[in-house]
Design a protein around this motif. Sequence first.
Motif, PDB file in Angstrom:
ATOM      1  N   PHE A 158      11.668  -7.601 -11.275  1.00 10.35           N
ATOM      2  CA  PHE A 158      12.339  -8.900 -11.212  1.00 10.35           C
ATOM      3  C   PHE A 158      13.708  -8.763 -11.874  1.00 10.35           C
ATOM      4  O   PHE A 158      13.813  -8.285 -13.003  1.00 10.35           O
ATOM      5  N   THR A 171      17.085 -14.140  -3.748  1.00 11.59           N
ATOM      6  CA  THR A 171      16.503 -14.758  -4.939  1.00 11.59           C
ATOM      7  C   THR A 171      17.396 -15.899  -5.422  1.00 11.59           C
ATOM      8  O   THR A 171      18.501 -16.112  -4.912  1.00 11.59           O
ATOM      9  N   TRP A 193      11.233 -19.772 -13.368  1.00 12.79           N
ATOM     10  CA  TRP A 193      10.147 -19.630 -12.404  1.00 12.79           C
ATOM     11  C   TRP A 193       8.831 -19.457 -13.143  1.00 12.79           C
ATOM     12  O   TRP A 193       8.818 -19.072 -14.317  1.00 12.79           O
ATOM     13  N   ALA A 212       8.897 -12.109   0.739  1.00  9.45           N
ATOM     14  CA  ALA A 212      10.214 -12.078   0.092  1.00  9.45           C
ATOM     15  C   ALA A 212      11.342 -11.880   1.092  1.00  9.45           C
ATOM     16  O   ALA A 212      12.427 -12.457   0.959  1.00  9.45           O
ATOM     17  N   THR A 249      15.539 -13.084   1.810  1.00 13.99           N
ATOM     18  CA  THR A 249      16.603 -12.084   1.881  1.00 13.99           C
ATOM     19  C   THR A 249      17.352 -12.202   3.198  1.00 13.99           C
ATOM     20  O   THR A 249      18.591 -12.192   3.236  1.00 13.99           O
ATOM     21  N   VAL A 302      11.980  -7.750  -6.372  1.00 20.72           N
ATOM     22  CA  VAL A 302      13.106  -7.139  -5.668  1.00 20.72           C
ATOM     23  C   VAL A 302      12.905  -5.630  -5.583  1.00 20.72           C
ATOM     24  O   VAL A 302      12.112  -5.036  -6.319  1.00 20.72           O
ATOM     25  N   ASP A 352      16.092 -14.058 -11.843  1.00 18.40           N
ATOM     26  CA  ASP A 352      16.029 -14.182 -10.389  1.00 18.40           C
ATOM     27  C   ASP A 352      14.573 -14.258  -9.957  1.00 18.40           C
ATOM     28  O   ASP A 352      13.711 -13.577 -10.496  1.00 18.40           O
ATOM     29  N   GLY A 353      14.314 -15.053  -8.958  1.00 16.36           N
ATOM     30  CA  GLY A 353      12.941 -15.198  -8.479  1.00 16.36           C
ATOM     31  C   GLY A 353      12.921 -16.079  -7.253  1.00 16.36           C
ATOM     32  O   GLY A 353      13.955 -16.405  -6.673  1.00 16.36           O
ATOM     33  N   TYR A 366      10.534 -14.156  -6.089  1.00 13.25           N
ATOM     34  CA  TYR A 366       9.997 -12.929  -5.511  1.00 13.25           C
ATOM     35  C   TYR A 366      10.540 -11.694  -6.223  1.00 13.25           C
ATOM     36  O   TYR A 366      11.645 -11.701  -6.769  1.00 13.25           O
TER      37      TYR A 366
END
Length: 943
Positions: A847, A816, A821, A536, A540, A808, A803-804, A806
């Motif tokens: 998430f 993200t 997803w 992830a 970022t 958080v 959000d994805g 991954y």
Amino acid sequence: MKTLKLVLFALLILSNQLIKAQEKTEVVYLSGTDKDNLVEWDFFCSDGRQSGEWTKIGVPSCWEQKGFGTYNYGSGMGVVDMASEHGLYKYKFNVPKDWKNKDVKIVFEGVMTDAEVKINGKLAGPIHQGAFYEFKYGITKLLKYGVENLLEVKVNKMSSNESINHAERGADFWVFGGIYRPVYLSVSPKENISRVAIDAQANGQIIVDLFIDSKKANDVSIGLLDLQGNIVQNIQNDNITKENGKWRVKGKANDVKTWNQEFPNLYKLQISLLDKSRKTLHQIEERIGFRTIEVLEGDGIYVNGERIKFKGVNRHAFHPASGRTTSKAISIEHVKLMKDMNMNAVRMSHYPPDVHFLDVCDSLGLFVLDEICTWHNPMLDTKVARKIVKETVVRDVNHPSILMWGNGNEQGWNPEVDDDYAKWDIQNREVIHPWSIYKKTNTIHYSHYHSLVNDSYSKEKILFPTEFLHGVYDGGHGAGLDDYWLRMWNLPLSAGGFLWDFADEGIERTDRNNAIDLQGNKANDGIVGPNMEKEASYFTIKEIWSPIYIEDRFIKDDFNGIFRLENRYHYTNLNQCSMTAKWIKFDGPEGSKKHKLLSKNKVDLPNLSPGGKGKFNVEKPSNWKSADALHLTAIDVYGNEIFTWSYPVSAPSKLSVPLVVYSGEGAIKTETKDQKIRIEANGMTYQISKESGMLLEVKKGNQIIPLKNGPIILNQKAKIESITVTSKEGKVEILAVFEKTDKSPGWSTVKEYASDIIKWTIHLNGLLDLRVEFKGYRNLKGYRGITFSFPEEEVAGMKWLGDGPYRVWRNRLKGTRFQVWENNYNNTVTGEAGEDEFVYPEFKGFFSSLYWSKVKGNNNNGFTVYCRTPHTYLRMLTPQEPKENKVGKTHPKFPEGDISFVMNVPGIGTKFQKSESMGPQGNQEHYFGNDDEPIVLDLTFEF
């Protein structure tokens, strides 16, 4: 006659080509060229696996990866306890007769660790010590010409020099044995240039030091070529000084394109050694870049007059299948991944890399800190340290990507050789002591966020940690970087920093059926996995280190289309980049993951010089309010994506309207018995506790859906005051009211009381609404939200809008993208070998920005949940704790239960730090503010 002329002309061209070839240095490989191209040599291993007999081995290679010897990991074993086998190599090769009048050298690019080299039974030179350094021997007089020759090499895995063992063999990384980099013959004319050192400045000034092995040489000519070999211009020699086999030539190139990390313009410098009659004795070509480095005390690091900040990472030369034996293809892959993360720098940790890695940094554009191999104490002894410094600088001096030299790592430096770098470096680059205050710099390692106040006695030093935010497991790297970088970017004396580190150094153990070994938590500290699996933090970092910085903003009904931004490039104007805006709409849980494009248009980025701030406008199509999201994609001057930012447009309550349909026919049956409320509607049966208001059981027909034991309101101690059941037209409502609690601030003299509530609504068609209202604390440690139980073994996967892809953490929210997803279940522990090793994204965790989620069950027992409350985090199960988690630093405490809907999430730490020490986003305390209204979680469940 015409035919004869053509033949003579062809022979003349061929003759000139042969003459030119004779003027140049020929390279003949005795080994293969990289991990994928090996040449078999005879081999004998003294101890361990496959030892005690002569056999074959591919070269170059680490012999452990070919099934020989015993594995060693440096740190923690102690050099006394390490396996210390030696290997014997033999290889036969032919030498042409016409090499007799040549200067022949044998070159070893890297051998671990002590190497004794013999040609035809005679020593080629002194035993070489040091695993990461190129060395060579002149063997002209040892060769037999026109016949077969024998090369013999004895390689000791452990050095006879104890300071080398402590510096290399005892370091915190895998240590191998073998001839692991290529071996070749360098064949030059008798009269030759043995080596060259070049200083090519941004203004076109060139200084060249030529080390001459010739009695006939009288002059030199220099030409500047492009990379295709075309002449750009001839360089007029201002003057030549000659002294003890070293010639210094000065000249100037006009109108050159400079080298920098963003525009890595390169040339070839063609140098011809001439005799008195101007005949070429030897001709070489060296790739160069014109650039000027300045390290200005109390100011910063400048390249071509621009003060830079390192967005860097540490990198090992490593591949899981071949150990330290790599390839140019691997170097290209690594550099491209770094640049894709918007990095601009790399530190060699903790040794000089393969030459091809530096070549790729030169050509694709990365700033480099080059370093000799030492690790903690004791330091290298002075004699061997001087040799190693020379070998490093002499090999790497002409790479424009290298800005500085590191004289070892973390107190392993020998101060007696600090000044040796300048003896061999014509560019006189700065020398640093990584993790220490030294001369103009402070390269402290793993300091806490508050150290960036930079108010100590060393505050005049240029500050750039050569290691920070250690990335063990899922911690560090992207977690904390947003806080650190905000401070670093705005701190004048900060020159950025280097994350630890690029890739998990997991080796495929040939003694364990190629299972990956990461030595517990010692080698699993990468942003990517052993085979470049992206964690992830990769994304970022890509957002935080984007050279186009866009201020955070939200799109509401009064959205004016304006975004504010900053140009964080060093050399690129933003009008050289491009941006596209996409207004998009998503399908629901039963639809496609692909989005529908409502409108797409070009965004005009402003004419903004590096460091400048400005704004841009996104055109709003007439139907923009019907979009679910806006995606902005920025593309750099080379056509590569810088980043894609995403912004929800529709509020979750609005988006759910067409997806949640309550219409239905029939009746709802309600029964209360044994403190349980039983409701039946459209084939669904729900049981809710008459004592707690919690969901006890869900059945769809005869199929149990194992969502239960919720909602539990987190961080709430109040007791239920009343539970009522009310039948209304087309629905039944169950309302649980908690006893009243004081919701006023502690300092208030006027007390206000309110009750938390849980409200279930069961509709005719079987849909189940849940509305939970609870007090919003001004600030708290812990979670605010609700949680349920759902057995992990029943979960097959999840599809969601939010959000994805991954998970958080509070201190790793960026990277993200808001869209639909879908992830299958895995039990991945980030950076840990074993079941589901390196399967990313990790399925379990928090998430952000949940709009809806379809939880897939293993036995047709999943469900879909729609969330109308903005900024809600979905907690999906609990990640498994890493086996060697250090005091919980990289495994935050999760809420009780399995599936939760929360308003806040924790930060995550690093190997050496708790999240609280990594900046405001890692603090355990969450501030919501003083809100007169309760927090409302508004959900609909569809089974």
